[in-house]
Design an enzyme around this catalytic site. Structure first.
Site, PDB file in Angstrom:
ATOM      1  N   THR A 107      67.033  16.142 -56.034  1.00  0.00           N
ATOM      2  CA  THR A 107      66.939  14.834 -56.714  1.00  0.00           C
ATOM      3  C   THR A 107      67.568  13.709 -55.907  1.00  0.00           C
ATOM      4  O   THR A 107      67.330  12.534 -56.187  1.00  0.00           O
ATOM      5  CB  THR A 107      67.641  14.896 -58.082  1.00  0.00           C
ATOM      6  OG1 THR A 107      69.060  15.081 -57.877  1.00  0.00           O
ATOM      7  CG2 THR A 107      67.102  16.044 -58.917  1.00  0.00           C
ATOM      8  N   ASP A 201      73.932  15.414 -39.550  1.00  0.00           N
ATOM      9  CA  ASP A 201      74.833  15.600 -40.684  1.00  0.00           C
ATOM     10  C   ASP A 201      76.275  15.466 -40.194  1.00  0.00           C
ATOM     11  O   ASP A 201      76.769  16.323 -39.449  1.00  0.00           O
ATOM     12  CB  ASP A 201      74.608  16.980 -41.311  1.00  0.00           C
ATOM     13  CG  ASP A 201      75.399  17.172 -42.594  1.00  0.00           C
ATOM     14  OD1 ASP A 201      76.647  17.099 -42.539  1.00  0.00           O
ATOM     15  OD2 ASP A 201      74.786  17.394 -43.637  1.00  0.00           O
TER      16      ASP A 201
END
Length: 212
Positions: A107, A201
């Site tokens: 999400t 990341d």
């Protein structure tokens, strides 16, 4: 909301090395710390101070010291920890709190899984540390969390940001006092909500990949 993008050759140089996929982890950590100190210099331009009388070896004089309550530094776990030492070196008397936030990879919505902060932040200047301002969801949630605790002035410091992320923070800030300090604003986000060109990341490059 005030947005400041640090346009300095040393910052751009260090960012270039950070972006390089071949840069080893120890060098990456060191550069994040060094970059943080440079960004913190800009981020603390409006840190609150009060007059303070001292005696030099020659004569009395009046300087300044940090006002009470002291500034609060809040790294967002885990990647924000890599920025903490650089900030503390510049403001060693500041206090430190922690926010643990994680983004749902499906999400892309953030959730808070841990916090270590005073119950009241009334009258506090807070400095939030988060290397990557991608979608802006986690940082917006952190800012909202701090204002809900009573903070009246929040400065967010990020190594990289995106136009999309900046707009999310602008909307979240509303008419409250928020400053956003960035090392650079990149092109945008890819399909996985990673910054492009970015640096990958930040948490993994600071601390390695952790299997869940």
């Amino acid at each position: 909301m005030r947005v400041f993008v640090a346009d300095h050759p040393l910052i751009t140089h260090k960012l270039t090395v950070l972006r390089d996929a071949k840069t080893p982890q120890p060098t990456f950590r060191l550069l994040i710390e060094e970059l943080m100190t440079l960004l913190a210099y800009e981020a603390t331009r409006e840190v609150r101070v009060e007059p303070h009388e001292i005696q030099t070896p020659v004569a009395p004089t009046t300087g300044v010291r940090l006002s009470e309550p002291l500034p609060l530094i809040v790294p967002i776990l885990r990647a924000g920890l890599g920025m903490l030492e650089g900030m503390v070196k510049l403001v060693p008397t500041a206090e430190v709190g922690f926010l643990g936030m994680v983004r749902d990879e499906q999400t892309l919505e953030p959730t808070t899984y841990a916090e270590r902060l005073p119950d009241s932040l009334a009258g506090r200047q807070c400095f939030v540390l988060d290397p990557m301002l991608a979608t802006g969801g986690s940082l917006a949630a952190a800012i909202e969390f701090l204002f809900a605790r009573g903070a009246d002035d929040v400065t967010a410091i990020c190594v990289l940001g995106t136009p999309e992320g900046v707009e999310v923070i602008r909307k979240a800030a509303g008419d409250r006092k928020v400053t956003l300090v960035l090392g650079a604003i990149d092109e945008g986000l890819d399909a996985n909500a990673y910054i492009v060109p970015g640096l990958g990341d930040a948490g993994d490059r600071l601390y390695g990949t952790v299997d869940h």
